[in-house]
Write an enzyme that holds these catalytic residues in place. Structure first.
Site, short mmCIF file in Angstrom:
data_model
loop_
_atom_site.label_atom_id
_atom_site.label_comp_id
_atom_site.label_asym_id
_atom_site.label_seq_id
_atom_site.Cartn_x
_atom_site.Cartn_y
_atom_site.Cartn_z
N ASP A 112 15.52 -23.82 -4.97
CA ASP A 112 15.82 -25.16 -4.47
C ASP A 112 17.02 -25.02 -3.53
O ASP A 112 17.62 -23.95 -3.41
CB ASP A 112 16.06 -26.16 -5.60
CG ASP A 112 15.82 -27.59 -5.12
OD1 ASP A 112 15.79 -27.81 -3.89
OD2 ASP A 112 15.66 -28.50 -5.96
C1 BGC Z 1 15.53 -31.13 -3.76
C2 BGC Z 1 14.11 -30.65 -3.56
C3 BGC Z 1 13.75 -30.66 -2.11
C4 BGC Z 1 14.76 -29.83 -1.34
C5 BGC Z 1 14.46 -29.71 0.14
C6 BGC Z 1 16.51 -30.44 -2.83
O1 BGC Z 1 17.75 -31.02 -2.87
O2 BGC Z 1 15.90 -30.94 -5.10
O3 BGC Z 1 13.23 -31.44 -4.31
O4 BGC Z 1 12.44 -30.19 -1.92
O5 BGC Z 1 16.03 -30.40 -1.51
O6 BGC Z 1 14.71 -30.88 0.81
#
Ligand code: BGC
Length: 722
Positions: free
Chosen positions: A267
């Site tokens: 993530d």
């Molecule tokens: C979130 C994810 C997301 C990623 C990319 C993160 O902060 O937890 O769900 O896909 O950002 O935007």
């Protein structure tokens, strides 16, 4: 390309080129040098160089057909081996045509529409140049304080698994390479991100492996069974180890046990965050743990690019781990057909035709109708089209109905409730007043609201949370409506007029101050681009609401977590004898939620009768048939979601009071009866034992069938293994 050809490409790459494939950055990194070629802005802050950016294997959040084509062409002109860039984005509940938030889609219990919404989201984003979506999010949730409950389909592992499959089918279709209008899906957040302590985002997750496997893992696994191409690691720890560095979870369960050989992405910054977690001393150690755990792509931090070369040269990390990761990434690029057509569906002309077209908005409308849940109705809904209505509240005329994660959606394009009601009234009158801000109120606003209400025969309140009050980083300790809105309700209540409330929100709320006060309550969630139209049609009875909650609504935040599939405890409370002290209960609240899982009303009524079971005994390898008669006893056509729950009365490990095993939808005309028929087999009764074996126990089982998890008819049978 076949695997040998892809491997051949890997063999030709330098170590730096390979490691750059593992880096994912947002688009502005690609704009990150000034006129003299000096590294500026984010690149400098991150300590990475332009060649690393230029060679990075994927990009996050860039869309727009022409922009993507330009970036891809530029990238390829600098790529010695002609390896195309992957474009990924968060297309969570629609691209430009925004669908209701996933928690609302959950309440539709409609897999076909859910799949269709994902198919449309894929089509709109593919034509804008995107290849991969960071969806579906299938985290199981039990705590409405957590803002990200809006992104999931709810608290039930079985239902979440069905939705996980439906979304993956919708995004990916049958064959990615031949169908450029589809995206590769990335199921997230592996694992158990939906169980943060106290509902506080990014917080610790602590649970037994048994519970993890039984409740939390099934939906991720269902997505992978459906062929989901990617997995995203979660921010949280799992049994004390951050997911991004968790070998047991990633190598053990995901790769070895489930044989997942697709791309695993961290993530946002979750590899570097291992340092803050206290699981890695520095970026180098974080890179070490993540690559060993099998994380292929590092999102938005430079631990891999800055440290893997040295870790490999020093012999601490085997280069084979990097080669494996690169091969998986190249295979995904190949599956998407990017080596043959690096811009895939990106097309600036078609983009104009497809995006936000009527056909797509129509599906969004249908889903908004199906996912709204009528929580209470003393008979004042539906409204007469010739009624004199006062529509009051901060959502009366608001485009903030798309919800979090509608990155490309435009609030100005959303159909607002006030406009939609106005359009549909015939002979009626509509007065509109804001009444208050989201959480501010002035005496002028109160006066204007009272004046508008005085002139009407019925008040429709449009209240709720603004979209930023849920979603990522949107945890709340107080999940009531904002105080100013509750004050507005009090003032309007003094008029003694009938009141219906429409509530826009991203989580189950504590409905104190509105549920008792209003004569009808319609849960709208964040209903998406066509929300106002769908809600106006429901309010006026042009369509009949049929949504059913997939997350329990607590009586108060103090009951949280409150969910339907809980255990009995050794001292269950006897509802007929509530004064007994030494039982599992609160002294200031009942144990029951305000509204249980599966709950939702209709403008018609249904009665259940004649629950039958084909035999009192089930043998392994055989099946039982459970049937129930459902009659539409009202005066409108309506759709009922008939739910089947089972309880294993005695287990080696204690079993939930009830678990959803199946459901049927019946559309019935007034006076019509229908039969819902279910098959029960031994497989459905299996669960994880203390040694983690997945088997069933012989003995007594209860079967419950009804319109929700509380109001059910009951039968029973015995499971016999012989
Ligand atoms: C979130 C994810 C997301 C990623 C990319 C993160 O902060 O937890 O769900 O896909 O950002 O935007």
């Amino acid at each position: 390309m076949d695997i040998q050809q892809l491997q051949g490409l890997v063999n030709q790459m330098t170590l730096e080129e390979k490691i750059a494939q593992l880096l994912q950055l947002t688009a502005h990194f690609h704009e990150g040098t000034d006129n003299e070629g000096q590294v500026t802005g984010p690149m400098e802050e991150m300590g990475i160089t332009e060649p690393m950016v230029t060679a990075s294997g994927s990009i996050l959040g860039l869309s727009g057909a022409q922009a993507v084509i330009d970036v891809q062409n530029m990238y390829l002109s600098k790529s010695p081996l002609g390896i195309p860039l992957l474009f990924m984005a968060d297309v969570v509940h629609g691209f430009k045509t925004i669908f209701p938030i996933p928690l609302a889609i959950g309440c539709s219990w409609d897999m076909e529409l859910a799949e269709k919404s994902a198919e449309i989201a894929a089509k709109e984003s593919a034509v804008s140049g995107i290849h991969v979506t960071f969806a579906p999010m299938v985290d199981l949730v039990r705590d409405p304080r957590w803002g990200r409950v809006m992104e999931t389909t709810g608290e039930d592992p079985y239902l979440n698994s069905l939705f996980a499959r439906a979304f993956v089918r919708g995004y990916q279709g049958d064959h990615l390479k031949d169908d450029p209008d589809r995206l590769a899906a990335c199921v997230k957040h592996f694992a158990a991100y939906g169980a943060p302590e106290g509902g506080r985002d990014y917080n610790t997750v602590n649970m037994s492996e048994r519970q993890l496997r039984e409740q939390y893992l099934p939906a991720y696994q269902a997505a992978l069974d459906e062929g989901c191409e990617m997995v995203m690691a979660s921010f949280n720890t799992v049994d004390g180890i951050p997911a991004s560095g968790n070998e047991k979870l990633m190598r053990g369960i995901l790769r070895e046990e489930w044989a997942f050989d697709g791309v695993l992405i961290s993530d946002w910054a979750s590899i570097r965050e291992m340092v803050a977690h206290g699981a890695a001393e520095d970026d180098a150690e974080a890179a070490y743990r993540a690559i060993r755990a099998g994380v292929d792509i590092e999102m938005m931090t430079p631990c891999y690019v800055n440290h893997l070369p040295q870790l490999i040269r020093s012999g601490r990390v085997d280069e084979a781990l990097v080669d494996e990761a690169v091969l998986r990434i190249l295979r995904l690029k190949d599956k998407l057909g990017l080596f043959d057509n690096p811009v895939r569906a990106a097309d600036p002309v078609r983009e104009q035709e497809i995006i936000f077209c009527e056909e797509h908005r129509n599906v969004s409308y249908q889903l908004a109708v199906k996912s709204s849940v009528l929580l209470k109705n003393s008979g004042i809904l539906p409204l007469r089209p010739d009624a004199n209505i006062a529509l009051i509240g901060p959502f009366a005329q608001s485009g903030d109905i798309l919800g979090w994660w509608s990155c490309e959606g435009n609030k100005d394009d959303a159909v607002q409730l006030g406009d939609a009601l106005q359009k549909r009234l015939s002979g009626g009158k509509l007065g509109i007043a804001e009444g208050c801000g989201l959480d501010s109120i002035t005496s002028q606003q109160i006066e204007a609201a009272l004046e508008t209400a005085r002139q009407a025969e019925i008040i429709v309140l449009a209240l709720g949370e603004e979209s930023a009050m849920s979603g990522e980083g949107g945890s709340r300790t107080d999940i009531r409506l904002p105080q100013a809105q509750l004050e507005l309700v009090k003032h309007l209540k003094t008029l003694g007029k009938p009141m219906a409330a429409v509530i826009f929100n991203g989580r189950p709320l504590d409905l104190h101050g509105i549920f008792e006060e209003a004569d009808a309550v319609l849960e709208a969630w964040f209903p998406g681009s066509e929300g106002g139209a769908a809600l106006a049609d429901i309010l006026l009875g042009n369509v009949n609401p049929s949504g059913r909650l997939t997350m329990s609504f607590p009586q108060s935040v103090g009951q949280v977590p409150v969910y339907y599939n809980h255990f009995n405890t050794g001292r269950p409370m006897d509802p007929a004898n509530q004064e007994v002290r030494y039982v599992s209960k609160y002294i200031d609240s009942s144990n029951d939620p305000l509204l249980p899982f599966g709950f939702g009303l209709s403008y018609t009524t249904f009665t259940y009768s004649d629950l039958t079971i084909s035999s009192p005994e089930l043998k392994a390898g055989e099946a039982l048939t459970v049937q129930v008669k459902v009659t539409n006893t009202g005066d409108r056509e309506g759709e009922e979601t008939v739910q089947l729950y089972i309880r294993d009365v005695t287990g080696e490990v204690v079993r939930p009071m009830r678990e959803l095993k199946d459901f049927r939808k019946l559309a019935l005309a007034p006076g019509e009866s229908g039969t819902a028929s279910f098959t029960v087999t031994e497989e459905q009764l299996r669960y994880y034992h203390s040694d983690l074996s997945f088997t069933s126990d012989p003995g007594s089982f209860q079967v419950f069938v009804g319109p929700n998890s509380r109001d059910t008819l009951e039968q029973h049978f015995k499971l016999n293994h012989l």
